[in-house]
Design an enzyme around this catalytic site. Structure first.
Site, PDB file in Angstrom:
ATOM      1  N   HIS A  78      -3.559  -5.564   1.107  1.00  0.00           N
ATOM      2  CA  HIS A  78      -2.900  -5.759   2.402  1.00  0.00           C
ATOM      3  C   HIS A  78      -2.851  -7.243   2.783  1.00  0.00           C
ATOM      4  CE1 HIS A  78      -2.550  -1.615   3.949  1.00  0.00           C
ATOM      5  NE2 HIS A  78      -3.577  -1.370   3.170  1.00  0.00           N
ATOM      6  N   CYS A  97       0.839  -1.205   0.000  1.00  0.00           N
ATOM      7  CA  CYS A  97       0.000   0.000   0.000  1.00  0.00           C
ATOM      8  C   CYS A  97       0.869   1.248   0.000  1.00  0.00           C
ATOM      9  CB  CYS A  97      -0.970  -0.062   1.187  1.00  0.00           C
ATOM     10  SG  CYS A  97      -2.335   1.087   1.025  1.00  0.00           S
ATOM     11  N   GLU A 124      -1.231  -8.585   5.060  1.00  0.00           N
ATOM     12  CA  GLU A 124      -1.151  -8.746   6.516  1.00  0.00           C
ATOM     13  C   GLU A 124      -2.533  -8.658   7.163  1.00  0.00           C
ATOM     14  OE1 GLU A 124      -0.718  -6.016   4.976  1.00  0.00           O
ATOM     15  OE2 GLU A 124      -1.153  -4.266   6.224  1.00  0.00           O
TER      16      GLU A 124
END
Ligand SMILES: Nc1ncnc2c1ncn2[C@@H]1O[C@H](COP(=O)(O)OP(=O)(O)O)[C@@H](O)[C@H]1O
Ligand SMILES: [Mg+2]
Lengths: 222, 79, 727, 79
Positions: A194, A86, A196
């Protein structure tokens, strides 16, 4: 394998990446402060999401000049692994470690949602644990995720198999549905989604783990 | 002295903001608009240095930080 | 010294009696700076002078309360194992009416500061919004634009004006929350005529901390340094008193902005730096954010709480503009500023941490022992007031209340129930709010288990191994028709939303949005709502830990409907209990807990509590697969939502309802729709409505069968707001 | 014809972006900067109408749509 997570003023996904790398994947991980002038024993640099310097001026424009980014560039040049997520992707583009730029979403709005991604190439240390053409379910959260590059650059990316991820339903107007690309030497990876946020079942998807597991896989076979 | 800098999206880059403004203007019955482009304007107040020196410094700042040559172009003036 | 004319005093919002009291406290005439200080500290916003006697009715005690309502900047509750939660809601209605983007953004910034001031790390935000209708081409009937500033629309088109406000507010909340990296995980949005010209923007924030990390806004330890950190002070937010400052300053001819511009990046630095400073052993003695009336409030409140005095030198205060007077500096509402009281001799340690975050801490004064708030400019004293007088001696008023006869909400018999459901689902108040929450980063921090789109947000606290649920609720139409019942219903609905998510309701924060309290009808509404909330909080065992009062919400058409927003925290004992509202499997039994029909505007709290307990019990036993509360639009809307609110896996249903179509849309309270595997249905005390399955929602009534394609329902419900906003 | 519009944050209003850019320039060893302010630049290409007419229309558009009078001020030029 040791991961280093960069922290800029305004980074806000640093702790999320740390959590996944340590608590979920059990990796040795530490933070790298933006003023640091060495990466120490870090093998893979993660530039996390967030709003470095408030995203003021342009996303990633100011962070790129930090001392830590200088050593990240050296690390990349020496073949070290770098993942920009990002805001990290935006910073890598501003730093010319990846080509092109990320501009405002076509609808001019921030978009936070789950998206489907298609793995376009498994030939990279970041996607080797995926199946070719596999669909990954991973969230996005950005206002400036519309990938742009000149036609010649796009041609080159395609020719060199450097588009690693594409959106199945383009949410932001990205050129050629691009969601993630790597550099010429395939050791620097930038992506808007993302991973994560999608590495634990309880959060709704574990597909994001494949990205980190690819890195571990690559390291194990290096 | 003052530097006035204009940073505009390149013609080849899509400018959704410009398009939105164009629409909004049209819905206000503003006719005859061919194109709208939206960029940035920066004003920097400076102290010391000759005009020529500042010219060089601002050009560098524009090139390195204030604009991104991949998507933008800039012009500036020093007064 | 320039004499204070009666006009100057009146324009500061002070009565003759209040002015007399000030003179008595000081034993002399105040100067203008002192007058300004009294006027803000004795304003409703800071002193709650009109509402305090009513707020005392709230139940505020419980063994798990660590910091009580009214004690500090936010209340704190214990969640076990040494962990605690700080949370609070606050209104930013008026600034948002003037400038929706910045008004809403700074509202978010302000409430986040209230949370980290307590030593807590903010982990979630919610927002409660109210606007005039956005779906009418012309709903204005000549009501002037809220600000006279008519961007983008012709002045008569109120709907467009409301859309502009709505879009601006949402973008502002997104801007601040996304940038600072706190997920915005829920909220509500209602549209009603009474909010045209007076939108409501209530922002809520919640943070986590260990018990031993709780910080207080106390100035203790005579000689300890008072440190200012954050943005420089400008002439922000002085419009309210602009007249006075205009008379007072010669240097400042510029227009003063009524609106503050927020800097979420600065706040992110402040947040990280302050938490780091606070967590360093004994370094910080006290801390308070500078919100409304910034320096004034933070200095006199910390001194008052500490039983000390405080002395500051305005020459040392970082300023954004030149020529600022003491009056302007003390009353400035510039954002992103904090005041710390550090341990003497350790200033350097504080500075070092701030420098790490590119911030500069400046020592602007020290704690004194004389109980006086003393403001100096170099050697000159600009104001000298007993700190306690500003906080504890503020006047308290018992306003007149005049009852209004309660109204009734009669369910109407729709001519065409099939069309009626589609219209309901497409109406902006009931339609999906994804247009809003997709603009908010609701996942950052890796905590969001149940994102916006179910009854309550469910968040994990990975550092503590805990799970919480949060919701905000209020139906202001009910509160207008019957403020007492409406207040009860708001609490009951919040509790119900938590229970449906698998959580045990724990505690409440409230934001009481009302009209002008000088109007006896408005004050009566206020009192009755407070009483209703109090009664419900007692029954549900959810004490009020803090909140905010916003009066004077009036547009040219009159006062807004009473809007006492309830924010409720719930605890989830086991992640297995986390439950969502949508149907899970084909062939499951659909069962209603509660009554099919009944008086819509009444809630029997004991009955509600039994339903909630039963629902939680079934969830804990692992019997039910989904639970959804029935609110606006009754069973019809709730069933439709169960079918199609989860886009990836929609499941239809066939149900049977006795009675008229009115039963379909009637808003009887205390109802929950649950599903379970057929063989477990016997374990549930409720009325079996039907079964899940198919691609349609079919409802059999005595008057015939109604049928909807759920993809169609989904489209109307999901896209309605986007279509209105992007047309 | 072309309208060139500059929209800047008012002098008395905080400009977080300008502040951050100033810091960034300074940390890149750009000295002597007293102030930076960042605003918007818009270019509108227009067809038809006299200069005087456009002047009026653009002014209205600036006031109503292109700037936010509460916190911004604008100037423009028609060429
Ligand atoms: N302003 C908002 N911001 C974020 N989420 C919102 C907002 N408004 C509504 N939502 C979300 O949309 C969902 C439906 O809201 P609502 O209709 O009020 O639910 P309920 O009636 O169950 O309380 C909830 O998950 C809520 O949190
Ligand atoms: Mg609700």
């Amino acid at each position: 394998m040791k991961f280093g997570i960069l922290q800029f003023p305004g980074s806000n996904c640093d702790q999320d990446a740390y959590h996944v790398l340590t608590d979920v994947l059990g990796q040795r991980t530490r933070y790298v402060w933006h003023k640091d002038t060495t990466l120490g024993d870090v093998d893979c640099v993660v530039i996390p999401g967030g709003f470095s310097y408030g995203d003021y001026l342009r996303t990633g424009a100011i962070a790129r000049f930090s001392p830590a980014m200088k050593v990240v560039a050296e690390h990349a040049k020496a073949g070290g692994l770098v993942i920009g997520i990002c805001n990290g992707f935006q910073i890598l583009c501003e730093a010319h470690l990846l080509p092109g730029a990320l501009i405002r979403n076509r609808n001019l709005k921030f978009i936070c949602d789950w998206v489907k991604l298609r793995v376009e190439s498994t030939n990279s240390p970041f996607t080797n644990a995926c199946r070719p053409g596999q669909t990954l379910r991973i969230p996005i959260a950005h206002g400036e995720g519309c990938y742009f590059a000149e036609p010649a650059v796009l041609e080159q990316l395609k020719r060199e198999d450097r588009v690693l991820l594409r959106y199945v339903d383009n949410p932001n107007g990205s050129l050629d549905d691009i969601a993630g690309i790597c550099n010429e030497t395939r050791n620097v990876f930038g992506l808007m989604p993302h991973p994560e946020r999608a590495s634990e079942k309880i959060l709704g998807s574990e597909d994001g783990r494949l990205i980190f597991e690819s890195v571990l896989h690559a390291a194990a076979h290096a | 002295m003052k530097a006035k800098i204009i940073v505009m999206p390149k013609k080849t880059v899509l400018d959704p903001q410009g398009k939105t403004v164009k629409h909004a203007l049209e819905s206000m019955n503003f006719t005859g608009i061919k194109d709208v482009r939206v960029g940035k304007f920066m004003e920097i107040e400076l102290e010391g240095g000759t005009k020529a020196e500042l010219q060089k410094k601002i050009d560098e700042a524009c090139h390195k930080l204030l604009s991104n040559p991949v998507i933008e172009e800039y012009t500036f003036e020093i007064q | 010294m320039q004499p204070l004319t009666p006009e100057v005093i009146a324009k500061h919002g002070l009565t003759t009696e209040e002015y007399g009291r000030i003179k008595q406290i000081l034993g002399r005439e105040p100067n203008t700076t002192e007058l300004g200080i009294f006027s803000v500290m004795w304003s409703e916003h800071c002193s709650y002078k009109n509402s305090r006697p009513e707020l005392k009715k709230f139940p505020r005690e419980a063994p798990f309360i660590l910091v009580k309502a009214g004690e500090e900047n936010a209340g704190i509750v214990d969640i076990g194992d040494g962990w605690a939660i700080a949370f609070k809601i606050e209104s930013h209605n008026h600034p948002s009416a003037v400038e929706p983007f910045q008004g809403a953004a700074t509202g978010v910034g302000g409430i986040i500061r209230d949370i980290f001031t307590m030593g807590a790390r903010p982990i979630l935000n919610l927002n409660t919004l109210r606007f005039g209708p956005i779906d009418r081409p012309d709903c204005g009937r000549g009501i002037p634009a809220p600000t006279g500033r008519d961007r983008n629309v012709a002045p008569t088109d109120q709907s467009a004006q409301n859309r502009r406000l709505f879009a601006g507010v949402v973008a502002g909340i997104a801007h601040y929350g996304n940038c600072i990296g706190i997920p915005t995980v829920g909220g509500e949005v209602y549209f009603a005529e009474c909010y045209t010209g007076n939108p409501l923007v209530n922002a809520l924030s919640l943070g986590i901390l260990r018990h031993d990390q709780i910080k207080r806004g106390k100035a203790v330890g005579v000689g300890n340094p008072v440190i200012y950190v954050g943005s420089a002070t400008g002439r922000d937010g002085l419009a309210g008193a602009a007249f006075a400052s205009r008379e007072l300053t010669e240097e400042s001819h510029e227009d003063r902005p009524a609106v503050q511009v927020g800097d979420p990046f600065m706040e992110k630095l402040l947040l990280e730096a302050c938490l780091e400073v606070m967590r360093k052993n004994g370094l910080v003695v006290g801390i308070q954010d500078m919100g409304a009336a910034g320096l004034t409030c933070s200095t006199c409140e910390t001194a008052s709480r500490g039983g000390t005095g405080i002395e500051i030198d305005l020459e040392k205060v970082p300023k954004r503009e030149t020529g600022m007077t003491p009056y302007e500096i003390m009353l400035s509402e510039s954002q992103e500023r904090m005041l710390l009281i550090a341990q003497k001799g350790r200033e350097r340690e504080v500075e070092e941490i701030f420098e790490k975050w590119d911030l500069h801490g400046v020592t602007i004064g020290r704690v004194t022992g004389d109980g006086i708030m003393r403001v100096k400019v170099g050697d000159k004293v600009a104001a000298e007031i007993p700190a306690r007088a500003l906080t504890d001696d503020a006047p308290v008023y018992h306003r007149e209340a005049r009852p209004v006869a309660p109204g009734r909400a009669l369910p109407q018999e729709p001519k065409d129930p099939e069309k009626a459901l589609i219209e309901l689902l497409g109406s902006p108040t009931i339609a999906s709010k994804n247009w809003v929450y997709r603009q908010y980063d609701h996942m950052v921090q890796d905590r969001t288990i149940v994102a916006p789109g179910s009854d309550a947000a469910v968040i994990r606290i990975q550092e503590a191994g805990k799970f919480i649920a949060f919701t905000t609720d209020c139906n202001s139409t009910y509160c207008r028709l019957d403020p007492f019942e409406g207040g009860k219903i708001a609490v009951a609905e919040a509790a119900r939303n938590l229970v449906c998510s698998g959580a045990r309701p724990l505690a409440v924060t409230d934001c009481l949005n009302f009209g002008n309290p000088m109007k006896p009808e408005v004050f009566w509404q206020f009192r009755r709502c407070v009483e209703g909330i109090s009664e419900a909080c007692l029954i549900f065992g959810t004490p009020v830990t803090g909140g905010n009062v916003s009066f004077y919400n009036e547009s040219p058409a009159g006062a807004i409907d009473p809007t006492p927003v309830i924010g409720m925290l719930g605890l989830i004992d086991d992640p297995k209990h986390i439950t969502t509202q949508w149907f899970k499997d084909t062939g499951d039994m659909i069962i209603l807990l509660g009554e099919i029909g009944g008086e819509p505007l009444k809630v029997d709290l004991a009955h509600a509590k039994r339903i909630h307990d039963a629902c939680l019990d079934y969830i804990r036993q692992g019997i039910i697969k989904s639970a959804h509360d029935c609110s606006e639009g009754g069973l019809g809307v709730a069933l439709a939502e169960c079918c199609m609110s989860h886009g990836d896996a929609m499941i239809g249903a066939t149900v049977e309802l006795p009675g008229s179509a009115a039963a379909l849309f009637g808003e009887t309270q205390s109802r929950i729709i649950v599903t379970c595997a057929p063989e477990r249905a016997v374990k549930i005390a409720g009325r079996v409505l039907g079964r899940t399955g198919g691609a349609e929602l079919k409802i059999k009534t005595p008057r015939g069968e109604l049928c909807w394609d759920i993809a169609r329902l989904r489209d109307v419900w999901w896209n309605s707001i986007a279509r209105l906003m992007e047309r």
